[in-house]
Design an enzyme around this catalytic site. Structure first.
Site, PDB file in Angstrom:
ATOM      1  N   ASP A  55      11.373 -13.726  -5.785  1.00  0.00           N
ATOM      2  CA  ASP A  55      12.807 -13.905  -5.976  1.00  0.00           C
ATOM      3  C   ASP A  55      13.043 -14.349  -7.420  1.00  0.00           C
ATOM      4  O   ASP A  55      12.149 -14.839  -8.100  1.00  0.00           O
ATOM      5  CB  ASP A  55      13.383 -14.939  -5.000  1.00  0.00           C
ATOM      6  CG  ASP A  55      14.854 -14.707  -4.689  1.00  0.00           C
ATOM      7  OD1 ASP A  55      15.171 -14.211  -3.589  1.00  0.00           O
ATOM      8  OD2 ASP A  55      15.696 -15.009  -5.578  1.00  0.00           O
TER       9      ASP A  55
ATOM     10  N   TYR B 132      27.441  -0.544  -5.418  1.00  0.00           N
ATOM     11  CA  TYR B 132      26.538  -0.966  -4.334  1.00  0.00           C
ATOM     12  C   TYR B 132      26.298   0.200  -3.380  1.00  0.00           C
ATOM     13  O   TYR B 132      25.156   0.509  -3.021  1.00  0.00           O
ATOM     14  CB  TYR B 132      27.170  -2.152  -3.606  1.00  0.00           C
ATOM     15  CG  TYR B 132      26.373  -2.698  -2.434  1.00  0.00           C
ATOM     16  CD1 TYR B 132      25.269  -3.512  -2.643  1.00  0.00           C
ATOM     17  CD2 TYR B 132      26.743  -2.412  -1.115  1.00  0.00           C
ATOM     18  CE1 TYR B 132      24.546  -4.037  -1.574  1.00  0.00           C
ATOM     19  CE2 TYR B 132      26.034  -2.934  -0.041  1.00  0.00           C
ATOM     20  CZ  TYR B 132      24.934  -3.744  -0.277  1.00  0.00           C
ATOM     21  OH  TYR B 132      24.227  -4.253   0.781  1.00  0.00           O
TER      22      TYR B 132
HETATM   23  P1  NAD Z   1      21.256 -12.717  -0.122  1.00  0.00           P
HETATM   24  O1  NAD Z   1      22.177 -12.714  -1.288  1.00  0.00           O
HETATM   25  O2  NAD Z   1      21.296 -13.815   0.863  1.00  0.00           O
HETATM   26  O3  NAD Z   1      19.751 -12.528  -0.633  1.00  0.00           O
HETATM   27  C1  NAD Z   1      19.422 -11.663  -1.679  1.00  0.00           C
HETATM   28  C2  NAD Z   1      18.265 -12.294  -2.444  1.00  0.00           C
HETATM   29  O4  NAD Z   1      17.930 -11.416  -3.523  1.00  0.00           O
HETATM   30  C3  NAD Z   1      18.643 -13.653  -3.064  1.00  0.00           C
HETATM   31  O5  NAD Z   1      17.673 -14.628  -2.711  1.00  0.00           O
HETATM   32  C4  NAD Z   1      18.654 -13.369  -4.556  1.00  0.00           C
HETATM   33  O6  NAD Z   1      18.254 -14.491  -5.352  1.00  0.00           O
HETATM   34  C5  NAD Z   1      17.655 -12.210  -4.654  1.00  0.00           C
HETATM   35  N1  NAD Z   1      17.832 -11.440  -5.878  1.00  0.00           N
HETATM   36  C6  NAD Z   1      18.992 -11.003  -6.416  1.00  0.00           C
HETATM   37  N2  NAD Z   1      18.748 -10.364  -7.577  1.00  0.00           N
HETATM   38  C7  NAD Z   1      17.403 -10.392  -7.764  1.00  0.00           C
HETATM   39  C8  NAD Z   1      16.545  -9.894  -8.773  1.00  0.00           C
HETATM   40  N3  NAD Z   1      17.026  -9.251  -9.849  1.00  0.00           N
HETATM   41  N4  NAD Z   1      15.210 -10.102  -8.649  1.00  0.00           N
HETATM   42  C9  NAD Z   1      14.720 -10.782  -7.589  1.00  0.00           C
HETATM   43  N5  NAD Z   1      15.489 -11.272  -6.600  1.00  0.00           N
HETATM   44  C10 NAD Z   1      16.816 -11.075  -6.691  1.00  0.00           C
HETATM   45  O7  NAD Z   1      21.481 -11.328   0.589  1.00  0.00           O
HETATM   46  P2  NAD Z   1      21.109 -10.794   2.042  1.00  0.00           P
HETATM   47  O8  NAD Z   1      22.363 -10.641   2.774  1.00  0.00           O
HETATM   48  O9  NAD Z   1      19.968 -11.530   2.638  1.00  0.00           O
HETATM   49  O10 NAD Z   1      20.655  -9.335   1.609  1.00  0.00           O
HETATM   50  C11 NAD Z   1      19.319  -8.871   1.596  1.00  0.00           C
HETATM   51  C12 NAD Z   1      19.360  -7.365   1.521  1.00  0.00           C
HETATM   52  O11 NAD Z   1      20.054  -6.855   2.657  1.00  0.00           O
HETATM   53  C13 NAD Z   1      20.091  -6.822   0.301  1.00  0.00           C
HETATM   54  O12 NAD Z   1      19.413  -5.706  -0.207  1.00  0.00           O
HETATM   55  C14 NAD Z   1      21.449  -6.425   0.858  1.00  0.00           C
HETATM   56  O13 NAD Z   1      22.049  -5.419   0.102  1.00  0.00           O
HETATM   57  C15 NAD Z   1      21.062  -5.958   2.236  1.00  0.00           C
HETATM   58  N6  NAD Z   1      22.167  -5.964   3.188  1.00  0.00           N
HETATM   59  C16 NAD Z   1      22.818  -7.123   3.513  1.00  0.00           C
HETATM   60  C17 NAD Z   1      23.879  -7.076   4.433  1.00  0.00           C
HETATM   61  C18 NAD Z   1      24.653  -8.312   4.843  1.00  0.00           C
HETATM   62  O14 NAD Z   1      25.651  -8.168   5.561  1.00  0.00           O
HETATM   63  N7  NAD Z   1      24.238  -9.507   4.471  1.00  0.00           N
HETATM   64  C19 NAD Z   1      24.259  -5.857   4.993  1.00  0.00           C
HETATM   65  C20 NAD Z   1      23.579  -4.695   4.627  1.00  0.00           C
HETATM   66  C21 NAD Z   1      22.528  -4.771   3.729  1.00  0.00           C
END
Ligand code: NAD
Length: 244
Positions: A38, A153
């Protein structure tokens, strides 16, 4: 009972919270040695502390959109564990704006994390993973049906599905499986930090709001030998909203 990942080395990007941490917890519970990747060093430390004490864990602070950083990260993994069996490309960024307010830099930042980051780790997986390895990309339902104000996105996630297909085609010869999970709305910091999503989420029956472990279960299936004949698949986990 033997875990599905006993002795395997599983790397999860964006592991500091939300879905990534839930995936890491699943893998740890099933015997994997873990690499938590991360950008956020403090949150990474807290995620590590939330894992079982006996888990073997390597924390790597790394920007997945930086190829040299990703190369250094994988070198660290090989030095520490001597193997890399599973990669989960989960790190993601989402930004909410009307189309005309997005800048080119916004697009590059989002594509850099959500698409290029997955490419860089898949490339390293192809270079270093043994036969039988697995790559799982965490995409989104936005890849196939989106809503206003998330253009970069949605484009990045659609391209991530294309990358999954290309990786699967080329992975066959290496016996590396590449698949994608498409989550619907999941209760995580990403969802909570976006007021616009929150207002959308109010229209979602709370029963339909997914929890991070619902996605982790699908990721763990695709990463495991239970899915040994699953290659290039896109597994939608959204409670059926996409098929409405
Ligand atoms: P979140 O924001 O809680 O977690 C994302 C993590 O990615 C964070 O810990 C952040 O620090 C890390 N991150 C961001 N940029 C980074 C980089 N450049 N290098 C390394 N780490 C980085 O998000 P989440 O909801 O747990 O999402 C996780 C995945 O699931 C993402 O790819 C998101 O697009 C996808 N997703 C989430 C949802 C939702 O409803 N939460 C729905 C569909 C898809």
């Amino acid at each position: 009972m033997a875990g599905r990942f006993d002795g395997k080395v599983a790397l999860v990007t964006g592991a500091a919270g939300g879905i990534g941490l839930a995936v890491a917890q699943r893998f740890a519970g099933e015997g994997a040695r873990l690499v938590l990747v991360d950008l956020d060093a403090d949150a990474l430390g807290r995620a590590h502390a939330a894992l079982p004490k006996e888990a073997q864990v390597l924390e790597v602070v790394c920007d997945v959109s930086n190829e040299a950083g990703v190369q250094r990260c994988v070198r660290q993994v090989l030095d520490r564990f001597g193997a890399l069996d599973v990669v989960v490309n989960n790190a993601g960024l989402m930004s909410f704006k009307p189309l005309e307010q997005f800048t080119g830099d916004d697009w590059l930042r989002i594509l850099g994390v959500d698409l290029l980051g997955a490419f860089f780790f898949t490339k390293q997986a192809f270079l270093h993973m043994p036969r039988g390895g697995a790559v799982v990309n965490v995409a989104s339902v936005h890849a196939v049906r989106t809503t206003p104000h998330v253009a970069p996105y949605a484009a990045a996630k659609a391209a991530l599905l294309s990358l999954t297909r290309s990786s699967a085609l080329e992975g066959r010869a290496r016996d590396i499986r590449c698949n994608a999970v498409l989550p619907g709305a999941v209760e995580t910091p990403m969802l909570r930090s976006n007021p616009e999503v929150q207002s959308g989420v109010e229209h979602i029956d709370p029963q339909e709001l997914l929890q991070p472990d619902d996605i982790a279960a699908a990721v763990a299936f695709l990463a495991s030998d239970d899915a040994r004949h699953v290659q290039g698949a896109t597994l939608v986990v959204d409670g059926g909203r996409l098929s409405e």
